[in-house]
Motif scaffolding. Structure first.
Motif, PDB file in Angstrom:
ATOM      1  N   ASP A  98       0.831  -1.215   0.000  1.00  0.00           N
ATOM      2  CA  ASP A  98       0.000   0.000   0.000  1.00  0.00           C
ATOM      3  C   ASP A  98       0.863   1.261   0.000  1.00  0.00           C
ATOM      4  O   ASP A  98       0.366   2.365  -0.178  1.00  0.00           O
ATOM      5  N   VAL A  99       2.138   1.088   0.305  1.00  0.00           N
ATOM      6  CA  VAL A  99       3.054   2.223   0.407  1.00  0.00           C
ATOM      7  C   VAL A  99       4.112   2.091  -0.685  1.00  0.00           C
ATOM      8  O   VAL A  99       4.974   1.223  -0.606  1.00  0.00           O
ATOM      9  N   GLY A 100       4.006   2.919  -1.705  1.00  0.00           N
ATOM     10  CA  GLY A 100       4.987   2.871  -2.792  1.00  0.00           C
ATOM     11  C   GLY A 100       6.210   3.674  -2.402  1.00  0.00           C
ATOM     12  O   GLY A 100       6.093   4.682  -1.717  1.00  0.00           O
ATOM     13  N   MET A 101       7.383   3.200  -2.822  1.00  0.00           N
ATOM     14  CA  MET A 101       8.579   3.966  -2.453  1.00  0.00           C
ATOM     15  C   MET A 101       9.494   4.132  -3.662  1.00  0.00           C
ATOM     16  O   MET A 101       9.711   3.192  -4.416  1.00  0.00           O
ATOM     17  N   VAL A 102      10.000   5.334  -3.804  1.00  0.00           N
ATOM     18  CA  VAL A 102      10.933   5.638  -4.890  1.00  0.00           C
ATOM     19  C   VAL A 102      12.196   6.209  -4.249  1.00  0.00           C
ATOM     20  O   VAL A 102      12.129   7.142  -3.453  1.00  0.00           O
ATOM     21  N   PHE A 103      13.335   5.603  -4.586  1.00  0.00           N
ATOM     22  CA  PHE A 103      14.598   5.964  -3.945  1.00  0.00           C
ATOM     23  C   PHE A 103      15.440   6.840  -4.874  1.00  0.00           C
ATOM     24  O   PHE A 103      15.143   6.998  -6.055  1.00  0.00           O
ATOM     25  N   GLY A 159      18.741   8.454 -17.007  1.00  0.00           N
ATOM     26  CA  GLY A 159      18.424   8.432 -15.577  1.00  0.00           C
ATOM     27  C   GLY A 159      17.018   8.944 -15.284  1.00  0.00           C
ATOM     28  O   GLY A 159      16.286   8.372 -14.477  1.00  0.00           O
ATOM     29  N   GLY A 160      16.646  10.007 -15.968  1.00  0.00           N
ATOM     30  CA  GLY A 160      15.314  10.586 -15.746  1.00  0.00           C
ATOM     31  C   GLY A 160      14.216   9.622 -16.172  1.00  0.00           C
ATOM     32  O   GLY A 160      13.190   9.486 -15.495  1.00  0.00           O
ATOM     33  N   GLN A 161      14.465   8.933 -17.302  1.00  0.00           N
ATOM     34  CA  GLN A 161      13.479   7.942 -17.757  1.00  0.00           C
ATOM     35  C   GLN A 161      13.394   6.772 -16.789  1.00  0.00           C
ATOM     36  O   GLN A 161      12.313   6.289 -16.466  1.00  0.00           O
ATOM     37  N   GLN A 162      14.566   6.336 -16.294  1.00  0.00           N
ATOM     38  CA  GLN A 162      14.562   5.212 -15.341  1.00  0.00           C
ATOM     39  C   GLN A 162      13.807   5.578 -14.066  1.00  0.00           C
ATOM     40  O   GLN A 162      13.075   4.763 -13.511  1.00  0.00           O
ATOM     41  N   GLN A 163      13.984   6.812 -13.625  1.00  0.00           N
ATOM     42  CA  GLN A 163      13.290   7.198 -12.399  1.00  0.00           C
ATOM     43  C   GLN A 163      11.785   7.283 -12.648  1.00  0.00           C
ATOM     44  O   GLN A 163      10.985   6.970 -11.759  1.00  0.00           O
ATOM     45  N   ARG A 164      11.390   7.666 -13.861  1.00  0.00           N
ATOM     46  CA  ARG A 164       9.959   7.683 -14.168  1.00  0.00           C
ATOM     47  C   ARG A 164       9.399   6.257 -14.223  1.00  0.00           C
ATOM     48  O   ARG A 164       8.254   6.017 -13.833  1.00  0.00           O
ATOM     49  N   VAL A 165      10.225   5.309 -14.697  1.00  0.00           N
ATOM     50  CA  VAL A 165       9.812   3.894 -14.658  1.00  0.00           C
ATOM     51  C   VAL A 165       9.646   3.452 -13.204  1.00  0.00           C
ATOM     52  O   VAL A 165       8.682   2.764 -12.853  1.00  0.00           O
ATOM     53  N   ALA A 166      10.572   3.880 -12.347  1.00  0.00           N
ATOM     54  CA  ALA A 166      10.493   3.498 -10.930  1.00  0.00           C
ATOM     55  C   ALA A 166       9.192   4.024 -10.307  1.00  0.00           C
ATOM     56  O   ALA A 166       8.557   3.352  -9.495  1.00  0.00           O
ATOM     57  N   ILE A 167       8.783   5.217 -10.724  1.00  0.00           N
ATOM     58  CA  ILE A 167       7.517   5.769 -10.227  1.00  0.00           C
ATOM     59  C   ILE A 167       6.343   4.936 -10.751  1.00  0.00           C
ATOM     60  O   ILE A 167       5.437   4.560 -10.004  1.00  0.00           O
ATOM     61  N   ALA A 168       6.387   4.604 -12.056  1.00  0.00           N
ATOM     62  CA  ALA A 168       5.319   3.777 -12.644  1.00  0.00           C
ATOM     63  C   ALA A 168       5.252   2.424 -11.945  1.00  0.00           C
ATOM     64  O   ALA A 168       4.168   1.906 -11.660  1.00  0.00           O
ATOM     65  N   ARG A 169       6.421   1.874 -11.642  1.00  0.00           N
ATOM     66  CA  ARG A 169       6.458   0.561 -10.986  1.00  0.00           C
ATOM     67  C   ARG A 169       5.797   0.627  -9.599  1.00  0.00           C
ATOM     68  O   ARG A 169       5.038  -0.263  -9.214  1.00  0.00           O
ATOM     69  N   ALA A 170       6.088   1.693  -8.870  1.00  0.00           N
ATOM     70  CA  ALA A 170       5.462   1.838  -7.550  1.00  0.00           C
ATOM     71  C   ALA A 170       3.949   2.029  -7.693  1.00  0.00           C
ATOM     72  O   ALA A 170       3.163   1.449  -6.944  1.00  0.00           O
ATOM     73  N   LEU A 171       3.534   2.828  -8.686  1.00  0.00           N
ATOM     74  CA  LEU A 171       2.101   3.097  -8.867  1.00  0.00           C
ATOM     75  C   LEU A 171       1.337   1.853  -9.304  1.00  0.00           C
ATOM     76  O   LEU A 171       0.131   1.740  -9.065  1.00  0.00           O
ATOM     77  N   ALA A 172       2.044   0.909  -9.940  1.00  0.00           N
ATOM     78  CA  ALA A 172       1.393  -0.303 -10.446  1.00  0.00           C
ATOM     79  C   ALA A 172       0.778  -1.127  -9.318  1.00  0.00           C
ATOM     80  O   ALA A 172      -0.124  -1.926  -9.539  1.00  0.00           O
ATOM     81  N   PRO A 175      -0.838   2.005  -4.813  1.00  0.00           N
ATOM     82  CA  PRO A 175      -0.581   2.332  -3.411  1.00  0.00           C
ATOM     83  C   PRO A 175      -1.498   3.437  -2.887  1.00  0.00           C
ATOM     84  O   PRO A 175      -2.027   4.230  -3.667  1.00  0.00           O
ATOM     85  N   LYS A 176      -1.646   3.462  -1.578  1.00  0.00           N
ATOM     86  CA  LYS A 176      -2.415   4.533  -0.942  1.00  0.00           C
ATOM     87  C   LYS A 176      -1.524   5.737  -0.671  1.00  0.00           C
ATOM     88  O   LYS A 176      -2.004   6.854  -0.503  1.00  0.00           O
ATOM     89  N   VAL A 177      -0.235   5.461  -0.559  1.00  0.00           N
ATOM     90  CA  VAL A 177       0.734   6.472  -0.173  1.00  0.00           C
ATOM     91  C   VAL A 177       1.982   6.289  -1.040  1.00  0.00           C
ATOM     92  O   VAL A 177       2.355   5.167  -1.346  1.00  0.00           O
ATOM     93  N   MET A 178       2.610   7.395  -1.419  1.00  0.00           N
ATOM     94  CA  MET A 178       3.889   7.294  -2.125  1.00  0.00           C
ATOM     95  C   MET A 178       4.961   8.023  -1.314  1.00  0.00           C
ATOM     96  O   MET A 178       4.785   9.179  -0.930  1.00  0.00           O
ATOM     97  N   LEU A 179       6.079   7.327  -1.097  1.00  0.00           N
ATOM     98  CA  LEU A 179       7.229   7.928  -0.417  1.00  0.00           C
ATOM     99  C   LEU A 179       8.330   8.137  -1.447  1.00  0.00           C
ATOM    100  O   LEU A 179       8.621   7.234  -2.232  1.00  0.00           O
TER     101      LEU A 179
END
Ligand code: ADP
Ligand code: MG
Length: 260
Positions: A98-103, A159-172, A175-179
Protein backbone atom coordinates in the motif's frame (compact mmCIF):
# COMPACT_ATOMS: atom_id res chain seq x y z
CA UNK A 1 -27.98 -0.47 25.50
CA UNK A 2 -29.09 2.38 23.25
CA UNK A 3 -28.01 2.42 19.63
CA UNK A 4 -26.12 5.67 20.22
CA UNK A 5 -24.03 3.96 22.90
CA UNK A 6 -23.46 0.99 20.62
CA UNK A 7 -22.29 3.42 17.94
CA UNK A 8 -19.54 4.73 20.15
CA UNK A 9 -18.24 1.20 20.57
CA UNK A 10 -17.50 0.79 16.90
CA UNK A 11 -13.81 -0.09 16.47
CA UNK A 12 -12.02 3.22 16.13
CA UNK A 13 -9.55 1.90 13.55
CA UNK A 14 -12.19 1.37 10.84
CA UNK A 15 -10.76 3.75 8.22
CA UNK A 16 -13.02 6.49 6.85
CA UNK A 17 -12.35 9.73 5.02
CA UNK A 18 -11.28 11.47 8.23
CA UNK A 19 -8.75 8.81 9.25
CA UNK A 20 -5.22 10.16 8.68
CA UNK A 21 -3.57 8.36 5.78
CA UNK A 22 -0.33 8.13 7.74
CA UNK A 23 0.07 8.55 11.45
CA UNK A 24 3.19 8.25 13.55
CA UNK A 25 2.83 8.50 17.26
CA UNK A 26 5.69 8.73 19.76
CA UNK A 27 8.01 6.91 17.38
CA UNK A 28 11.50 6.22 18.72
CA UNK A 29 14.38 4.51 16.99
CA UNK A 30 18.06 3.93 17.75
CA UNK A 31 20.92 2.62 15.68
CA UNK A 32 23.12 1.44 18.55
CA UNK A 33 23.92 4.58 20.55
CA UNK A 34 22.53 6.88 17.89
CA UNK A 35 19.01 8.13 18.68
CA UNK A 36 18.02 8.48 15.03
CA UNK A 37 14.28 9.19 15.50
CA UNK A 38 13.15 11.03 18.62
CA UNK A 39 9.52 11.40 19.63
CA UNK A 40 8.13 11.62 16.10
CA UNK A 41 4.44 12.57 15.98
CA UNK A 42 2.86 13.24 12.59
CA UNK A 43 -0.58 12.90 11.12
CA UNK A 44 -0.82 13.15 7.36
CA UNK A 45 -4.36 13.63 6.03
CA UNK A 46 -5.44 12.03 2.77
CA UNK A 47 -4.08 13.78 -0.29
CA UNK A 48 -1.52 15.86 1.60
CA UNK A 49 1.95 16.35 0.09
CA UNK A 50 4.55 16.51 2.85
CA UNK A 51 8.04 17.73 2.03
CA UNK A 52 10.79 16.55 4.38
CA UNK A 53 13.97 18.60 4.51
CA UNK A 54 16.96 18.73 6.80
CA UNK A 55 20.72 18.30 6.97
CA UNK A 56 22.38 15.08 5.88
CA UNK A 57 22.17 12.50 8.67
CA UNK A 58 19.13 14.09 10.35
CA UNK A 59 17.02 10.95 9.91
CA UNK A 60 14.95 11.73 6.79
CA UNK A 61 15.61 8.42 5.03
CA UNK A 62 15.12 6.46 8.23
CA UNK A 63 11.78 8.20 8.75
CA UNK A 64 10.65 7.16 5.25
CA UNK A 65 11.86 3.63 5.72
CA UNK A 66 10.02 3.17 9.00
CA UNK A 67 6.73 4.14 7.34
CA UNK A 68 6.70 0.86 5.42
CA UNK A 69 8.76 -1.05 7.98
CA UNK A 70 11.88 -1.39 5.92
CA UNK A 71 13.27 -0.30 9.31
CA UNK A 72 11.74 -1.55 12.55
CA UNK A 73 11.06 1.00 15.30
CA UNK A 74 11.91 0.66 19.00
CA UNK A 75 8.62 2.04 20.29
CA UNK A 76 5.63 4.09 19.27
CA UNK A 77 3.05 3.33 16.64
CA UNK A 78 2.78 3.74 12.89
CA UNK A 79 -0.52 3.48 11.05
CA UNK A 80 -1.24 3.61 7.35
CA UNK A 81 -4.90 4.31 6.59
CA UNK A 82 -5.79 3.43 10.15
CA UNK A 83 -4.05 0.06 10.26
CA UNK A 84 -1.02 -0.63 12.43
CA UNK A 85 1.67 -2.21 10.32
CA UNK A 86 2.34 -5.76 11.49
CA UNK A 87 5.93 -6.61 12.35
CA UNK A 88 6.32 -9.35 9.75
CA UNK A 89 4.69 -12.00 7.61
CA UNK A 90 2.17 -11.99 4.79
CA UNK A 91 0.05 -9.23 6.30
CA UNK A 92 3.12 -7.00 6.27
CA UNK A 93 3.83 -7.74 2.59
CA UNK A 94 0.24 -6.82 1.72
CA UNK A 95 0.24 -3.61 3.76
CA UNK A 96 3.71 -2.69 2.58
CA UNK A 97 2.45 -2.77 -0.98
CA UNK A 98 0.00 0.00 0.00
CA UNK A 99 3.05 2.22 0.41
CA UNK A 100 4.99 2.87 -2.79
CA UNK A 101 8.58 3.97 -2.45
CA UNK A 102 10.93 5.64 -4.89
CA UNK A 103 14.60 5.96 -3.94
CA UNK A 104 17.49 8.09 -5.06
CA UNK A 105 18.94 5.16 -7.03
CA UNK A 106 16.38 3.79 -9.42
CA UNK A 107 16.62 0.15 -8.27
CA UNK A 108 15.19 -1.28 -11.49
CA UNK A 109 15.90 -4.92 -12.31
CA UNK A 110 18.65 -4.66 -14.92
CA UNK A 111 17.90 -7.97 -16.63
CA UNK A 112 14.18 -7.30 -17.03
CA UNK A 113 12.52 -5.05 -19.59
CA UNK A 114 10.81 -1.83 -18.58
CA UNK A 115 7.42 -3.51 -18.96
CA UNK A 116 8.53 -6.51 -16.87
CA UNK A 117 9.84 -4.18 -14.17
CA UNK A 118 6.40 -2.60 -13.89
CA UNK A 119 4.33 -5.82 -14.08
CA UNK A 120 6.42 -7.87 -11.63
CA UNK A 121 4.79 -6.60 -8.41
CA UNK A 122 1.18 -6.80 -9.66
CA UNK A 123 1.78 -10.37 -10.94
CA UNK A 124 3.54 -11.63 -7.81
CA UNK A 125 2.01 -9.70 -4.93
CA UNK A 126 -1.36 -8.62 -6.30
CA UNK A 127 -1.86 -11.92 -8.24
CA UNK A 128 -3.09 -9.95 -11.22
CA UNK A 129 -3.68 -11.74 -14.55
CA UNK A 130 -0.90 -11.31 -17.10
CA UNK A 131 -2.93 -9.42 -19.73
CA UNK A 132 -4.43 -7.15 -17.12
CA UNK A 133 -1.02 -6.40 -15.57
CA UNK A 134 0.43 -5.62 -19.00
CA UNK A 135 -2.47 -3.34 -19.88
CA UNK A 136 -2.21 -1.47 -16.58
CA UNK A 137 1.58 -1.17 -16.89
CA UNK A 138 1.35 0.28 -20.40
CA UNK A 139 -1.15 2.85 -19.18
CA UNK A 140 1.17 3.83 -16.33
CA UNK A 141 4.15 4.08 -18.68
CA UNK A 142 2.00 6.31 -20.87
CA UNK A 143 1.21 8.46 -17.85
CA UNK A 144 4.91 8.96 -17.04
CA UNK A 145 5.69 9.58 -20.71
CA UNK A 146 7.66 6.45 -21.67
CA UNK A 147 5.19 3.98 -23.17
CA UNK A 148 7.36 3.70 -26.28
CA UNK A 149 10.27 2.33 -24.22
CA UNK A 150 8.38 -0.64 -22.77
CA UNK A 151 10.51 -3.34 -24.41
CA UNK A 152 13.88 -1.76 -23.64
CA UNK A 153 16.14 -2.58 -20.70
CA UNK A 154 16.90 -0.07 -17.93
CA UNK A 155 20.47 0.58 -19.11
CA UNK A 156 19.10 1.78 -22.47
CA UNK A 157 17.19 4.61 -20.77
CA UNK A 158 18.40 7.91 -19.35
CA UNK A 159 18.42 8.43 -15.58
CA UNK A 160 15.31 10.59 -15.75
CA UNK A 161 13.48 7.94 -17.76
CA UNK A 162 14.56 5.21 -15.34
CA UNK A 163 13.29 7.20 -12.40
CA UNK A 164 9.96 7.68 -14.17
CA UNK A 165 9.81 3.89 -14.66
CA UNK A 166 10.49 3.50 -10.93
CA UNK A 167 7.52 5.77 -10.23
CA UNK A 168 5.32 3.78 -12.64
CA UNK A 169 6.46 0.56 -10.99
CA UNK A 170 5.46 1.84 -7.55
CA UNK A 171 2.10 3.10 -8.87
CA UNK A 172 1.39 -0.30 -10.45
CA UNK A 173 0.71 -1.65 -6.96
CA UNK A 174 -2.06 0.91 -6.61
CA UNK A 175 -0.58 2.33 -3.41
CA UNK A 176 -2.41 4.53 -0.94
CA UNK A 177 0.73 6.47 -0.17
CA UNK A 178 3.89 7.29 -2.13
CA UNK A 179 7.23 7.93 -0.42
CA UNK A 180 10.02 9.61 -2.37
CA UNK A 181 13.51 9.70 -0.88
CA UNK A 182 15.58 12.28 -2.77
CA UNK A 183 14.25 11.02 -6.11
CA UNK A 184 16.12 13.56 -8.22
CA UNK A 185 19.43 13.91 -6.42
CA UNK A 186 21.23 11.27 -8.51
CA UNK A 187 20.04 12.77 -11.80
CA UNK A 188 21.84 14.99 -14.25
CA UNK A 189 20.41 18.51 -13.85
CA UNK A 190 18.61 18.50 -17.20
CA UNK A 191 16.58 15.44 -16.13
CA UNK A 192 15.38 16.69 -12.78
CA UNK A 193 12.36 18.58 -14.07
CA UNK A 194 10.83 15.68 -16.02
CA UNK A 195 10.71 13.63 -12.81
CA UNK A 196 9.39 16.54 -10.73
CA UNK A 197 6.68 17.08 -13.37
CA UNK A 198 5.45 13.50 -12.93
CA UNK A 199 5.45 13.97 -9.16
CA UNK A 200 3.59 17.28 -9.46
CA UNK A 201 0.83 15.69 -11.53
CA UNK A 202 0.58 12.84 -9.04
CA UNK A 203 0.18 15.39 -6.25
CA UNK A 204 -2.54 17.19 -8.22
CA UNK A 205 -4.39 13.91 -8.68
CA UNK A 206 -4.67 13.67 -4.91
CA UNK A 207 -2.00 11.12 -4.00
CA UNK A 208 -0.82 11.27 -0.39
CA UNK A 209 2.92 11.83 -0.64
CA UNK A 210 5.96 12.13 1.61
CA UNK A 211 8.84 13.60 -0.34
CA UNK A 212 12.39 14.04 0.92
CA UNK A 213 13.83 16.68 -1.38
CA UNK A 214 15.76 19.90 -1.42
CA UNK A 215 14.07 21.01 -4.65
CA UNK A 216 12.59 24.26 -3.38
CA UNK A 217 10.64 25.04 -6.55
CA UNK A 218 8.84 21.72 -6.30
CA UNK A 219 8.34 22.06 -2.55
CA UNK A 220 6.68 25.45 -2.95
CA UNK A 221 4.57 24.46 -5.93
CA UNK A 222 3.44 20.94 -4.99
CA UNK A 223 3.98 20.80 -1.22
CA UNK A 224 1.23 21.41 1.33
CA UNK A 225 3.51 21.10 4.34
CA UNK A 226 7.19 21.08 5.24
CA UNK A 227 8.77 19.04 8.01
CA UNK A 228 12.26 20.21 8.89
CA UNK A 229 14.32 17.55 10.65
CA UNK A 230 17.50 17.95 12.66
CA UNK A 231 19.19 15.33 14.85
CA UNK A 232 16.30 12.90 14.61
CA UNK A 233 13.62 15.39 15.60
CA UNK A 234 10.99 17.31 13.71
CA UNK A 235 12.04 20.86 14.48
CA UNK A 236 9.56 22.71 12.25
CA UNK A 237 6.21 21.65 10.84
CA UNK A 238 4.72 24.39 8.71
CA UNK A 239 3.63 25.38 5.23
CA UNK A 240 6.27 25.71 2.46
CA UNK A 241 5.93 29.47 2.05
CA UNK A 242 6.47 30.13 5.75
CA UNK A 243 9.32 27.67 5.96
CA UNK A 244 11.28 29.04 3.03
CA UNK A 245 10.67 32.72 3.71
CA UNK A 246 10.60 32.93 7.50
CA UNK A 247 11.77 29.78 9.30
CA UNK A 248 11.53 30.11 13.06
CA UNK A 249 14.44 27.99 14.33
CA UNK A 250 18.13 28.84 14.08
CA UNK A 251 18.74 25.30 12.77
CA UNK A 252 16.42 25.89 9.83
CA UNK A 253 17.86 29.36 9.13
CA UNK A 254 21.34 27.89 9.12
CA UNK A 255 20.23 25.01 6.85
CA UNK A 256 18.47 27.30 4.38
CA UNK A 257 21.48 29.60 4.32
CA UNK A 258 23.55 26.68 3.06
CA UNK A 259 21.21 25.36 0.39
CA UNK A 260 19.59 28.48 -1.07
P1 ADP B 1 19.29 11.46 6.15
O1 ADP B 1 18.45 10.70 5.19
O2 ADP B 1 18.60 12.62 6.78
O3 ADP B 1 20.61 11.86 5.57
P2 ADP B 1 19.49 8.92 7.51
O4 ADP B 1 18.14 8.58 7.98
O5 ADP B 1 20.01 8.23 6.31
O6 ADP B 1 19.63 10.50 7.38
O7 ADP B 1 20.53 8.63 8.67
C1 ADP B 1 20.39 9.19 9.96
C2 ADP B 1 21.56 8.71 10.81
O8 ADP B 1 21.44 7.30 11.02
C3 ADP B 1 22.92 8.94 10.18
O9 ADP B 1 23.81 9.29 11.20
C4 ADP B 1 23.26 7.59 9.59
O10 ADP B 1 24.65 7.40 9.54
C5 ADP B 1 22.60 6.64 10.57
N1 ADP B 1 22.17 5.38 9.96
C6 ADP B 1 21.34 5.26 8.91
N2 ADP B 1 21.11 3.96 8.62
C7 ADP B 1 21.84 3.24 9.51
C8 ADP B 1 22.01 1.84 9.76
N3 ADP B 1 21.39 0.93 9.01
N4 ADP B 1 22.84 1.49 10.76
C9 ADP B 1 23.45 2.41 11.53
N5 ADP B 1 23.31 3.75 11.37
C10 ADP B 1 22.51 4.16 10.37
MG1 MG C 1 18.73 10.25 3.19
Amino acid sequence: MTSAAAGTEKPSDEPDSTTPMISLSQVEKHFGDLHVLQDINIEVPRGQVVIVVGPSGSGKSTLCRTINRLEPIDSGEIRVDGTVLPAEGKALAKLRSDVGMVFQSFNLFAHKTILENVTLGPLKVRKMKKDQAREAALQLLERVGIANQADKYPAQLSGGQQQRVAIARALAMNPKVMLFDEPTSALDPEMVQEVLDVMTSLAKEGMTMVVVTHEMGFARKAGDRVLFMADGRIVEDTDPETFFTSPSSDRAKDFLGKIL
